[in-house]
Design a protein around this motif. Structure first.
Motif, PDB file in Angstrom:
ATOM      1  N   ALA A 134     -39.304  80.164   9.660  1.00 59.21           N
ATOM      2  CA  ALA A 134     -38.629  78.873   9.517  1.00 59.21           C
ATOM      3  C   ALA A 134     -38.809  78.318   8.100  1.00 59.21           C
ATOM      4  N   CYS A 135     -39.982  78.512   7.516  1.00 61.69           N
ATOM      5  CA  CYS A 135     -40.221  78.025   6.155  1.00 61.69           C
ATOM      6  C   CYS A 135     -39.271  78.712   5.173  1.00 61.69           C
ATOM      7  N   LEU A 136     -39.101  80.009   5.338  1.00 59.70           N
ATOM      8  CA  LEU A 136     -38.202  80.713   4.424  1.00 59.70           C
ATOM      9  C   LEU A 136     -36.764  80.263   4.624  1.00 59.70           C
ATOM     10  N   GLU A 137     -36.435  79.937   5.855  1.00 58.34           N
ATOM     11  CA  GLU A 137     -35.099  79.419   6.118  1.00 58.34           C
ATOM     12  C   GLU A 137     -34.909  78.081   5.398  1.00 58.34           C
ATOM     13  N   VAL A 138     -35.956  77.253   5.442  1.00 54.46           N
ATOM     14  CA  VAL A 138     -35.915  75.961   4.738  1.00 54.46           C
ATOM     15  C   VAL A 138     -35.710  76.195   3.238  1.00 54.46           C
ATOM     16  N   ILE A 139     -36.454  77.159   2.673  1.00 59.05           N
ATOM     17  CA  ILE A 139     -36.315  77.443   1.242  1.00 59.05           C
ATOM     18  C   ILE A 139     -34.869  77.858   0.939  1.00 59.05           C
ATOM     19  N   ALA A 140     -34.335  78.745   1.783  1.00 58.33           N
ATOM     20  CA  ALA A 140     -32.976  79.225   1.551  1.00 58.33           C
ATOM     21  C   ALA A 140     -31.962  78.092   1.620  1.00 58.33           C
ATOM     22  N   GLN A 141     -32.226  77.112   2.492  1.00 55.53           N
ATOM     23  CA  GLN A 141     -31.262  76.015   2.646  1.00 55.53           C
ATOM     24  C   GLN A 141     -31.402  74.947   1.569  1.00 55.53           C
ATOM     25  N   THR A 142     -32.662  74.670   1.166  1.00 53.78           N
ATOM     26  CA  THR A 142     -32.869  73.501   0.303  1.00 53.78           C
ATOM     27  C   THR A 142     -32.912  73.834  -1.183  1.00 53.78           C
ATOM     28  N   CYS A 143     -33.029  75.112  -1.543  1.00 49.73           N
ATOM     29  CA  CYS A 143     -33.169  75.450  -2.958  1.00 49.73           C
ATOM     30  C   CYS A 143     -32.000  76.318  -3.426  1.00 49.73           C
ATOM     31  N   PRO A 144     -30.826  75.754  -3.550  1.00 45.88           N
ATOM     32  CA  PRO A 144     -29.662  76.577  -3.907  1.00 45.88           C
ATOM     33  C   PRO A 144     -29.760  77.181  -5.300  1.00 45.88           C
ATOM     34  N   ALA A 145     -30.580  76.551  -6.171  1.00 48.11           N
ATOM     35  CA  ALA A 145     -30.617  77.022  -7.560  1.00 48.11           C
ATOM     36  C   ALA A 145     -31.794  77.945  -7.834  1.00 48.11           C
ATOM     37  N   LEU A 146     -32.514  78.324  -6.806  1.00 45.56           N
ATOM     38  CA  LEU A 146     -33.752  79.071  -7.018  1.00 45.56           C
ATOM     39  C   LEU A 146     -33.515  80.388  -7.753  1.00 45.56           C
ATOM     40  N   GLN A 147     -34.308  80.595  -8.792  1.00 47.64           N
ATOM     41  CA  GLN A 147     -34.185  81.826  -9.579  1.00 47.64           C
ATOM     42  C   GLN A 147     -35.412  82.721  -9.459  1.00 47.64           C
ATOM     43  N   GLU A 148     -36.561  82.103  -9.195  1.00 47.43           N
ATOM     44  CA  GLU A 148     -37.780  82.905  -9.120  1.00 47.43           C
ATOM     45  C   GLU A 148     -38.494  82.609  -7.811  1.00 47.43           C
ATOM     46  N   LEU A 149     -38.881  83.658  -7.113  1.00 50.99           N
ATOM     47  CA  LEU A 149     -39.611  83.490  -5.863  1.00 50.99           C
ATOM     48  C   LEU A 149     -40.732  84.513  -5.811  1.00 50.99           C
ATOM     49  N   ASN A 150     -41.931  84.010  -5.603  1.00 45.74           N
ATOM     50  CA  ASN A 150     -43.093  84.889  -5.532  1.00 45.74           C
ATOM     51  C   ASN A 150     -43.736  84.744  -4.166  1.00 45.74           C
ATOM     52  N   LEU A 151     -43.685  85.811  -3.392  1.00 45.83           N
ATOM     53  CA  LEU A 151     -44.295  85.792  -2.065  1.00 45.83           C
ATOM     54  C   LEU A 151     -45.405  86.833  -1.975  1.00 45.83           C
ATOM     55  N   SER A 152     -46.023  87.167  -3.102  1.00 49.29           N
ATOM     56  CA  SER A 152     -46.966  88.276  -3.078  1.00 49.29           C
ATOM     57  C   SER A 152     -48.138  87.993  -2.142  1.00 49.29           C
ATOM     58  N   SER A 153     -48.563  89.029  -1.458  1.00 49.40           N
ATOM     59  CA  SER A 153     -49.676  88.988  -0.510  1.00 49.40           C
ATOM     60  C   SER A 153     -49.464  88.015   0.641  1.00 49.40           C
ATOM     61  N   CYS A 154     -48.230  87.635   0.927  1.00 52.62           N
ATOM     62  CA  CYS A 154     -47.970  86.885   2.166  1.00 52.62           C
ATOM     63  C   CYS A 154     -47.867  87.930   3.272  1.00 52.62           C
ATOM     64  N   ASP A 155     -48.995  88.563   3.564  1.00 49.54           N
ATOM     65  CA  ASP A 155     -48.939  89.743   4.418  1.00 49.54           C
ATOM     66  C   ASP A 155     -48.865  89.395   5.897  1.00 49.54           C
ATOM     67  N   ARG A 156     -48.872  88.104   6.220  1.00 50.90           N
ATOM     68  CA  ARG A 156     -48.737  87.759   7.642  1.00 50.90           C
ATOM     69  C   ARG A 156     -47.326  87.286   7.965  1.00 50.90           C
ATOM     70  N   LEU A 157     -46.488  87.292   6.947  1.00 52.54           N
ATOM     71  CA  LEU A 157     -45.111  86.834   7.130  1.00 52.54           C
ATOM     72  C   LEU A 157     -44.328  87.908   7.880  1.00 52.54           C
ATOM     73  N   HIS A 158     -43.645  87.488   8.925  1.00 51.88           N
ATOM     74  CA  HIS A 158     -42.927  88.417   9.789  1.00 51.88           C
ATOM     75  C   HIS A 158     -41.778  89.097   9.032  1.00 51.88           C
ATOM     76  N   PRO A 159     -41.548  90.386   9.295  1.00 47.15           N
ATOM     77  CA  PRO A 159     -40.484  91.111   8.573  1.00 47.15           C
ATOM     78  C   PRO A 159     -39.125  90.421   8.660  1.00 47.15           C
ATOM     79  N   GLN A 160     -38.893  89.795   9.790  1.00 51.67           N
ATOM     80  CA  GLN A 160     -37.601  89.138  10.007  1.00 51.67           C
ATOM     81  C   GLN A 160     -37.346  88.044   8.974  1.00 51.67           C
ATOM     82  N   ALA A 161     -38.425  87.400   8.518  1.00 51.32           N
ATOM     83  CA  ALA A 161     -38.280  86.228   7.661  1.00 51.32           C
ATOM     84  C   ALA A 161     -37.583  86.550   6.342  1.00 51.32           C
ATOM     85  N   PHE A 162     -37.746  87.793   5.880  1.00 48.91           N
ATOM     86  CA  PHE A 162     -37.270  88.105   4.532  1.00 48.91           C
ATOM     87  C   PHE A 162     -35.751  88.135   4.409  1.00 48.91           C
ATOM     88  N   THR A 163     -35.082  88.227   5.537  1.00 51.05           N
ATOM     89  CA  THR A 163     -33.611  88.263   5.459  1.00 51.05           C
ATOM     90  C   THR A 163     -33.060  86.966   4.863  1.00 51.05           C
TER      91      THR A 163
END
Lengths: 613, 351
Positions: free
Chosen positions: A383-412
């Motif tokens: 849900a957090c990643l969905e929020v990022i996708a919705q609220t940050c239309p201009a995002l150019q850089e995203l660092n999710l390193s070592s977020c190893d508990r994040l579900h594979p589905q979230a990355f879509t």
């Protein structure tokens, strides 16, 4: 008589079943025992090695291995007192400033407090909570990276959810560099704390080191009862402690907003209001965030200045991770409407940030956000990643390193950020479908880090997709991808001609005999960084091809090949004048004598030769 | 020991029912391991058993029978077993019985490790042919064994899957920064303490024997591609992958076997089996009377010494020479080789 007996027996049986299962009985017995132990004299000191490695920011080793991984820090020493580069130790992913120098490195944030040096961390759980009296770290190779040791009030092995998590600094210092790479036992003098702990966090800065630091074990010494010393100390108010405290962060702006009668005192700003607005803004821009918040409480004029959204175009909350909560984000929210770069790395763990707090902040401040750093944010969910996708239309850089508990589905959801230029997915569970859809929709990608993404089944497919869609790719990190073959690499280098940095370390399936490395050299004339770490097939002709085709090469790592000779290295050094880093560790033909000779001839190049004694 | 721990449960319940639950806990669990075994016994099997006995028969008889039942049960599967192991060996070049670094005899390497649930032993015989390529053959076998030892100590294995230990051990060799080269046979023996099963895997011509009552009751199978060329794990230099023999760890022959108290397990490299026939080994093992470490070590020493002497006897018709003759080679005498012997006895587990 018999009936009576059997009835009596039945009653006993009922009682027995009511008294709980045997397992519970066992634990209660243990509790009694530990209670008895607590009665022992105060002076009894418990010494324990780490029981479990709970969390860490990066490591050299592979995810499903025990070589050079952070999990090696649990338990007793494997190497100490020997020194050297051994598999049994815990090693971080980077050292020195080599990674920061690269174009793929993120821009530094402003307003980082002077005392904050941490780059990497590791959290260790111990069996029994104690009042720490000493912490000892066995550093077995290039010591000196530890900059902070912290203790947490939360018991990581308790079943109850964390409430009121407190972190105390036991020791902190500047990054140092030991004179020799020899092993040492680091036991700084630590501060006494007034709660028992079995969760330690060690923070590191390897930037001054000449090579990867290696850690063997950590001992936590402590007493079970609160030492008298700490009791005496408690009522004292430690000035340095207060000035460091970010508690104000959470009630920033609070005292001022409701006060309506502020105008009566407005004339007392001295000469400050004679200064141009921009000048005050400039002065304030040098303050750290807590200072800014404190200053906001001093007078109306400065409050106005300190709350100006222009002061908050970039915000790094990483140094304040222990105390950042939903409430503090809520208070900052109104000032951050022009926020462009946000660093939330390491924050929000153990329930400190929630989806609702995060999403309300992002809704208020995400519109102009360009850069979002969120490494090791374990509060993140789909849900957090969905929020990022919705609220940050201009995002150019995203660092999710070592977020190893994040579900594979979230990355879509990342594929909904079409302007992405830099994406770091190091040590995440991203799967093939998600990365392919990201590559399809994010065509402006310049920097991509897919290091240690173990869930991607076929890296060749990813490589050919990159070649087709990401023509402007500048840097690619494929550290420890299991199955990239020459087919994928060939396609990649013929598609992404702009590549300047390529990390193919520990990709064991690449075979030099197919000519893939020579083709790489011919296709990527702008290459600045190439890591071919532990590829056993790298040979002289590859090095010579690099020397001929890649004159701007700066960093090269060919650790662990037996097929490279001193002659080709010399050629390389001659034709690449910009070379800064050359790692030839465990190259069996390059002995220390050759390294010394080459270092003498090319003093500007740091030639690394690790040893295992 | 378990009997002592258990019986008070039923006796007290008859005599003083009220405070039973209070007093039972320390006595019932006091001497048992905190491993849930008691739980299984008392909750599933034992308790209803005693109850039935108590209700059907006269009180005292019930107590006796219950005790007998309890005793019988714990005799068969109550106790945990473990291995008492001693190692001894010889390097080929008369580096007699001296461990080089870690547990190495010449190019042979071995390890003895234990974990919460299992005792694990392993031997590996580095293939000597690599010396011609300037590679120290002992490096491969020693690193393999050390890695397996670490896997066991850190609990990264399942006792019923010794092939898994070998597979991940081999995988870790590839994860080493040092570009290792070489090849090695390997044999791993795991005793699952609880189930009393011996799980083994063997790749190549090292092996093990299980001896009970003076007879071999279980043994490993030798795996050879052809004469004197055993199956082997290997890391070949680049370009020579097709040339060097390389077997996958999964090719290892695995077996499981129920052991009893007092069973003797002899794990050794081909240096022993090529020089000493079974009957000689059994003869030596007969001398082993007690289960203390020193006597086991002594026996291991005498076996290894005898094999070593035979290996350098030019007139002795060794099993190796016999096998060579079967393969049409005219060979006599022993086979000088590194010898590693791990001798273990199955005993009751004590901390």
């Amino acid at each position: 008589m018999l009936t009576l007996l059997s009835m009596f027996y039945y009653i006993c049986l009922r009682r027995r079943s009511r008294s709980g299962t045997r397992g519970e009985a066992l634990t209660s017995r243990r509790a009694v025992e530990s209670g008895q132990r607590a009665v022992l004299p105060v002076s009894v000191e418990v010494e324990q090695y780490a029981k479990e490695v709970l969390d860490f920011s990066s490591h050299y080793g592979s995810e499903n291995s025990m070589s050079y991984t952070m999990w090696n820090l649990a338990g007793s020493p494997n190497v100490y007192p020997s020194s050297g580069d051994f598999t049994q130790t815990a090693v971080f992913r980077a050292y020195g400033t080599w990674w920061e120098q690269c174009a793929s490195a993120p821009q530094r944030f402003r307003r980082i407090p002077n005392g904050f040096h941490s780059q990497d961390y590791i959290e260790l759980g111990f069996e029994e909570p104690v009042y720490p009296t000493a912490v000892e770290v066995f550093e077995t190779y290039y010591p000196g990276a530890i900059v902070q040791i912290m203790a947490c009030s939360h018991n990581p092995f308790s079943q109850s959810p964390p409430t009121d998590v407190r972190w105390e600094v036991l020791w902190s210092g500047e990054p140092t560099k030991a004179l020799t790479p020899q092993a040492r036992q680091f036991s700084p003098k630590i501060k006494h704390i007034n709660f028992p702990t079995n969760l330690l966090r060690l923070e590191f800065n390897s930037s001054l080191l000449d090579y990867y630091t290696e850690l063997d074990a950590v001992i936590l010494r402590g007493v079970k009862d609160m030492p008298m010393l700490a009791l005496y100390k408690m009522p004292l108010i430690d000035i340095s402690d207060l000035s460091d405290s970010e508690e104000e962060l959470s009630d920033v702006g609070g005292p001022f907003r409701p006060r309506g009668d502020g105008r009566h005192q407005s004339t007392g700003s001295g000469y400050f209001d004679k200064l141009p607005y921009e000048l005050i803004q400039l002065i304030l821009s040098h303050l750290t965030l807590p200072d800014l918040c404190r200053l906001a409480q001093s007078c109306r004029l400065l409050h106005q200045h300190c709350c100006d959204p222009l002061q908050y175009t970039q915000l790094s909350l990483q140094p304040y991770w222990p105390r950042l909560s939903d409430a503090s984000l809520g208070h900052l929210q109104s000032r951050c409407t022009l926020l462009q770069r946000l660093n939330l790395s390491w924050t929000g763990n153990r329930g400190a940030l929630t989806l609702s707090g995060f999403s309300s902040f992002m809704k208020a401040c995400g519109l102009s956000l360009v850069c979002l750093e969120m490494s090791c944010c374990h509060f993140l969910n789909e849900a957090c990643l969905e929020v990022i996708a919705q609220t940050c239309p201009a995002l150019q850089e995203l660092n999710l390193s070592s977020c190893d508990r994040l579900h594979p589905q979230a990355f879509t959801h990342i594929s909904k950020l079409p302007h992405l230029r830099r994406l770091v997915l190091y040590r995440t569970k991203i799967e093939q479908t998600a990365i392919l859809s990201i590559l399809t929709f994010c065509t402006e990608l310049k920097h991509l880090n897919l290091g240690s993404c173990v869930r991607i089944e076929d890296y060749d497919v990813v490589a050919s997709m990159l070649a087709a869609r990401s023509r402007s790719l500048r840097s690619l990190d494929m550290w420890r991808c299991r199955n990239l073959t020459d087919r994928g690499l060939t396609e990649l280098v013929s598609g992404c001609r702009m590549l300047e940095e390529l990390d193919l370390g520990w990709c064991p399936t690449l075979q030099s005999s197919t000519g893939c490395f020579q083709q790489l050299a011919r296709n990527l004339p702008r290459l600045r960084k190439l890591f071919l770490t532990a590829n056993r097939t790298v040979c002289d002709s590859d090095i010579e091809e690099l020397a001929a085709c890649c004159p701007s090469l700066q960093h090269l790592d060919i650790l662990g090949t037996r097929l490279v000779s001193a002659g080709s290295l010399k050629k390389l050094l001659q034709s690449c004048p910009g070379l800064l880093l050359l790692d030839v560790s465990f190259c069996s033909q390059i002995d220390i004598r050759v390294v010394q000779e080459l270092s003498g001839l090319f003093p500007n190049v740091a030639i690394k030769k690790s040893f295992t004694q | 020991m378990v009997v002592n721990g258990q019986t008070p449960v039923c006796t007290r319940s008859f005599v003083s029912g009220d405070n039973m639950s209070v007093r039972r806990e320390p006595s019932g669990t006091g001497r048992a391991e905190p491993n849930g075994r008691i739980k299984a016994d008392s909750q599933t099997g034992l308790y209803p058993e005693t109850r039935r006995q108590g209700m059907l028969s006269v009180l005292s008889y019930g107590r006796l029978v219950a005790r007998a039942v309890l005793g019988g049960l714990s005799q068969t599967d109550g106790r945990d077993y473990s291995l008492i192991t001693a190692s001894y060996g010889f390097g080929k070049d008369f580096r007699k019985g001296i461990l080089k670094k870690g547990m190495c005899y010449g190019d042979d390497a071995c390890f003895i490790a234990r974990n919460r649930t299992a005792d694990v032993l392993g031997v590996a015989d580095g293939v000597g042919g690599w010396r011609d390529y300037g590679v120290d053959p002992s490096q491969f076998s020693a690193t393999l064994m050390r890695t397996c030892e670490r896997l066991v100590k850190e609990g990264r294995f399942t006792p019923s899957n010794p092939v898994g230990i070998l597979t991940s051990g081999y995988y870790e060799l590839l994860q080493n920064k040092v570009p290792l080269l070489g090849s090695s046979t390997a044999c791993i023996v795991v005793l699952d303490r609880r189930s009393h099963r011996l799980h083994t895997c063997n790749l190549g011509d090292s092996g093990f024997l299980v001896v009970r009552g003076g007879e071999v009751v279980h043994r490993s199978d030798e795996q050879q591609h052809y004469f004197n060329t055993p199956f082997q794990l290997s890391i070949a230099p680049p370009g020579a992958e097709g040339v060097v023999l390389s077997d996958s760890p999964e090719a290892a022959d695995s077996s499981s076997f129920d052991v009893q108290l007092g069973d003797i397990i002899l794990t050794a490299t081909d240096g022993l089996f090529d020089n000493m026939p079974d009957y000689m080994i059994l003869q030596e093992l007969k001398k082993l009377k007690t289960t203390n470490y020193d006597s086991i070590l002594q026996t291991a020493q005498s076996i290894a010494k005898q094999a070593h002497d035979l290996a350098y006897d030019p007139n002795y018709m060794s099993p190796f020479a016999q096998f060579a003759c079967d393969n049409g080679l005219n060979v006599r005498g022993g086979k000088p080789d590194d010898i590693t012997v791990l001798l273990s006895i199955v005993a009751e587990y004590t901390d």
